[in-house]
Design a protein around this motif. Structure first.
Motif, PDB file in Angstrom:
ATOM      1  N   GLU A 111      -5.564   4.422  -0.050  1.00 33.42           N
ATOM      2  CA  GLU A 111      -4.706   3.255   0.164  1.00 33.42           C
ATOM      3  C   GLU A 111      -4.549   2.972   1.658  1.00 33.42           C
ATOM      4  O   GLU A 111      -4.542   1.815   2.095  1.00 33.42           O
ATOM      5  CB  GLU A 111      -3.344   3.486  -0.473  1.00 33.42           C
ATOM      6  CG  GLU A 111      -3.341   3.417  -1.978  1.00 33.42           C
ATOM      7  CD  GLU A 111      -3.311   1.986  -2.487  1.00 33.42           C
ATOM      8  OE1 GLU A 111      -2.302   1.293  -2.285  1.00 33.42           O
ATOM      9  OE2 GLU A 111      -4.334   1.560  -3.063  1.00 33.42           O
ATOM     10  N   LYS A 161      -8.150  -1.715   6.840  1.00 31.54           N
ATOM     11  CA  LYS A 161      -9.122  -2.813   6.790  1.00 31.54           C
ATOM     12  C   LYS A 161      -8.412  -4.162   6.709  1.00 31.54           C
ATOM     13  O   LYS A 161      -8.811  -5.128   7.369  1.00 31.54           O
ATOM     14  CB  LYS A 161     -10.058  -2.631   5.599  1.00 31.54           C
ATOM     15  CG  LYS A 161     -11.012  -1.456   5.734  1.00 31.54           C
ATOM     16  CD  LYS A 161     -11.911  -1.328   4.513  1.00 31.54           C
ATOM     17  CE  LYS A 161     -12.897  -0.162   4.677  1.00 31.54           C
ATOM     18  NZ  LYS A 161     -13.772  -0.013   3.498  1.00 31.54           N
ATOM     19  N   ASP A 162      -7.367  -4.203   5.887  1.00 32.37           N
ATOM     20  CA  ASP A 162      -6.600  -5.447   5.740  1.00 32.37           C
ATOM     21  C   ASP A 162      -5.983  -5.854   7.082  1.00 32.37           C
ATOM     22  O   ASP A 162      -6.084  -7.005   7.521  1.00 32.37           O
ATOM     23  CB  ASP A 162      -5.506  -5.251   4.691  1.00 32.37           C
ATOM     24  CG  ASP A 162      -4.904  -6.554   4.210  1.00 32.37           C
ATOM     25  OD1 ASP A 162      -5.075  -7.576   4.912  1.00 32.37           O
ATOM     26  OD2 ASP A 162      -4.275  -6.570   3.143  1.00 32.37           O
ATOM     27  N   LYS A 208      -7.611   1.189   2.936  1.00 27.12           N
ATOM     28  CA  LYS A 208      -7.581  -0.227   2.543  1.00 27.12           C
ATOM     29  C   LYS A 208      -6.600  -1.013   3.427  1.00 27.12           C
ATOM     30  O   LYS A 208      -6.871  -2.142   3.839  1.00 27.12           O
ATOM     31  CB  LYS A 208      -7.181  -0.357   1.079  1.00 27.12           C
ATOM     32  CG  LYS A 208      -8.228   0.157   0.104  1.00 27.12           C
ATOM     33  CD  LYS A 208      -7.726   0.017  -1.334  1.00 27.12           C
ATOM     34  CE  LYS A 208      -8.751   0.574  -2.317  1.00 27.12           C
ATOM     35  NZ  LYS A 208      -8.254   0.489  -3.720  1.00 27.12           N
ATOM     36  N   TYR A 241       0.826  -1.209   0.000  1.00 28.87           N
ATOM     37  CA  TYR A 241       0.000   0.000   0.000  1.00 28.87           C
ATOM     38  C   TYR A 241       0.861   1.260   0.000  1.00 28.87           C
ATOM     39  O   TYR A 241       1.947   1.291   0.585  1.00 28.87           O
ATOM     40  CB  TYR A 241      -0.913   0.021   1.240  1.00 28.87           C
ATOM     41  CG  TYR A 241      -1.925  -1.097   1.270  1.00 28.87           C
ATOM     42  CD1 TYR A 241      -3.146  -0.981   0.626  1.00 28.87           C
ATOM     43  CD2 TYR A 241      -1.640  -2.279   1.952  1.00 28.87           C
ATOM     44  CE1 TYR A 241      -4.078  -2.006   0.652  1.00 28.87           C
ATOM     45  CE2 TYR A 241      -2.559  -3.316   1.993  1.00 28.87           C
ATOM     46  CZ  TYR A 241      -3.778  -3.178   1.339  1.00 28.87           C
ATOM     47  OH  TYR A 241      -4.691  -4.203   1.368  1.00 28.87           O
TER      48      TYR A 241
END
Length: 591
Positions: free
Chosen positions: A381, A387-388, A384, A374
């Motif tokens: 980014e 969340k990952d 995301k 990322y």
């Protein structure tokens, strides 16, 4: 069971547990009991106790316990029958063969024959390597790899000759039939050519089971031939998913934890350097079955996979598998070298020991690895990435540890701490944890992402039902056992729904007995025993339940739609049902 209760009791009464266990570990008398450091997990202070009066043992550290049969089964990885046989031989008791059926006796004798054939082949390969000029090329290769004569002997390394039927002729002279040789995986039988060796012109590595019996081989080609490495195929005695190379040695190591490597040569190099707690999977992906074997002997695992992209991918996946069985994982940094073998040759033992000391936890490795994917300067980014990371942190069941990692990750990557904490709780409640990142091989039959997600929804719904039996009543007329498409989940669901209808409650322990496969038993038990520990509001729980109910319902409808293309009336009914699914709502506030 092959033996009568009277025979079993005789064997037990003549096998004093203190004498038997004393043959494996050094016991010290402590009052009316004996104690020792537990042989099943690493510890410095003795917590393993043996009672001569009760003929029982128990470890207050890791929880193992039982009688003399249990100990032999646990320590030697024996079946009950094998434990009875060992103790009978030890006590001079002749067991009646008539208690074994003809089929059982035939199967057992055949397995013994295959192991004897493998042992014979291993001895022949070792002889070719060490005693003949034909093996000089293989010996030179091993010496260039830095292996000593002592190590070659310890691992009974060998050489398969350049002639394609050399082993076939040798085993034929030993009295083995073509059918037996084919079943061993050592020889292929062709109608026109006859017997052709599976291994030729290769350095041979015997693979031993946890009890030290030869069950297969790995072969490394000499020269540029392909494939570079091949292994014995699956046979009646060689199950790759339930064995680990060098586990027969590593399980007795005094070193802390188990080191998992990718290849045989890495393991052999580490053992030669003194790290005799190293093992490797057998040319296949690491499995739950292998993780369970490791768990019998340690609580901590060090991953020493190759430092390339494939090695990183394998490390990430196996962290998840090891975590599922409750093992603590740490990752050893091999850079700038590719693998443990290269590292040891370049920097030596002390440097590798230092890398072990500086190894990072599995969670830290995961987060640091995914962060590279990322652009942390891009807000989208970064969202995301959050969340990952939250999905991975949600797999940590212990609250204090979970919060500690949330704090550390938030500080390191400048994330909003409360926001990350909220995401972790959300994903933990909805089941979007480690299971969404790593494939569950024993249950997931489909390989596409959509099917995988649907299976996980079904699994999570079963977990919810066991945790909160109010849901059976709330879901009446909405969801039942017929909505579970996966064959294994349907068995579990059918049993749970039947239990609830008859008794108004469920008995999860009884469900496990429906599965003979050990891995499925473990996974079913894990699913039905899983708690939902996350501190969430009723509204958040309600949203999670509705989500998995809708996914489960849609899976069944979509499956039936695909099967009824010729039934227009049924097709139309299903379309109407599907349109109603998004409107489904289960309220648990007043349930």
């Amino acid at each position: 069971m092959y033996y009568s209760d009277d025979i079993i009791e005789e064997v037990r009464s003549r096998s004093d547990i203190v004498d038997v266990i004393g043959g494996y570990v050094s016991l010290k008398r402590k009052g009316s009991t004996f104690s020792a450091c537990c042989p099943f997990h690493h510890e410095k202070t003795p917590s393993f106790h043996v009672s001569k009066d009760k003929q029982m043992y128990h470890c207050f550290g890791c929880g193992v316990g039982g009688n003399v049969f249990t100990f032999i089964m646990e320590y030697e990885n024996y079946s009950f029958v094998e434990a009875v046989k060992l103790l009978a031989d030890r006590g001079g008791i002749t067991l009646p063969e008539r208690d074994m059926s003809d089929e059982q006796r035939r199967r057992e004798n055949y397995r013994t024959m295959l192991k004897d054939m493998n042992k014979t082949a291993a001895a022949y390969f070792h002889y070719l390597l060490t005693k003949t000029e034909r093996g000089n090329k293989a010996k030179e290769y091993l010496q260039k790899r830095g292996l000593t004569e002592e190590t070659i002997t310890k691992f009974a390394l060998g050489y398969s000759d350049i002639y394609e039927n050399d082993l076939y002729k040798y085993l034929k002279n030993k009295g083995y039939t073509d059918a037996e040789m084919k079943d061993s995986g050592l020889v292929d039988i062709h109608e026109d050519k006859g017997g052709i060796d599976k291994f030729w012109n290769r350095v041979m590595v015997p693979i031993l089971d946890i009890n030290g019996k030869v069950i297969g081989f790995g072969g490394r080609v000499l020269g540029d031939g392909m494939p570079k490495y091949i292994n014995t195929k699956e046979t009646a005695v060689f199950d790759k998913s339930h064995n680990l190379f060098a586990m027969n040695i590593a399980r007795r190591s005094k070193r802390r934890g188990i080191i998992i490597c990718e290849g045989y040569m890495d393991v052999i190099a580490l053992h030669q350097a003194g790290f005799d707690n190293a093992v490797a999977s057998l040319g296949t992906a690491f499995t739950i079955g292998q993780a369970e074997i490791i768990k019998r002997f340690t609580e901590e695992v060090y991953l020493a996979y190759d430092s390339d992209g494939a090695g990183t991918t394998a490390t990430l996946k196996n962290i998840g598998i090891l975590r599922e069985v409750g093992l603590v994982t740490r990752v050893i940094d091999m850079k700038p070298y590719k693998d443990p073998d290269e590292f040891i040759q370049a920097l030596g033992t002390d440097a590798f020991a230092e890398r072990i000391s500086n190894s990072v936890t599995g969670i830290v490795f995961e987060v640091d690895t995914v962060a590279k994917s990322y652009n942390m300067k891009d807000p989208e980014e970064k969202i995301k990435f959050s969340k990952d990371v939250a999905k991975r942190l949600a797999s940590i069941e212990e609250v204090l540890a979970r919060h500690s990692y949330i704090d550390a990750v938030s500080d390191k990557y400048a994330l909003d701490k409360e926001g990350l904490k909220s995401l972790v709780s959300k994903y933990g409640d909805s089941g979007l944890t480690q299971a969404n990142i790593y494939e569950d091989k024993a249950f997931v039959k489909q390989k596409n992402v959509a099917a995988d997600d649907c299976n996980k929804a079904q699994r999570l719904l079963l977990t919810w039902l066991v945790n909160d039996t109010r849901l059976f009543k709330l879901l009446e007329g909405i969801i039942d056992e017929h909505d579970f498409i996966d064959e294994d989940y349907k068995i579990v669901a059918t049993t749970l729904f039947e239990q609830y209808r008859k008794h108004g409650t469920v008995n999860p322990a009884a469900v496990v007995d429906l599965f003979e496969d050990v891995e499925k038993q473990r996974l079913v038990a894990m699913m039905l025993q899983t708690e939902l520990p996350f501190d969430t509001t009723i509204e958040e729980q309600e949203k999670a339940i509705n989500d998995v109910v809708r996914k489960t319902k849609l899976t069944r409808i979509d499956t039936e739609l695909a099967q009824c293309s010729n039934d227009l009336k049924k097709f139309q009914e299903l379309i109407v049902m599907k349109a109603k699914v998004p409107k489904l709502h289960i309220s648990i506030k007043n349930g």
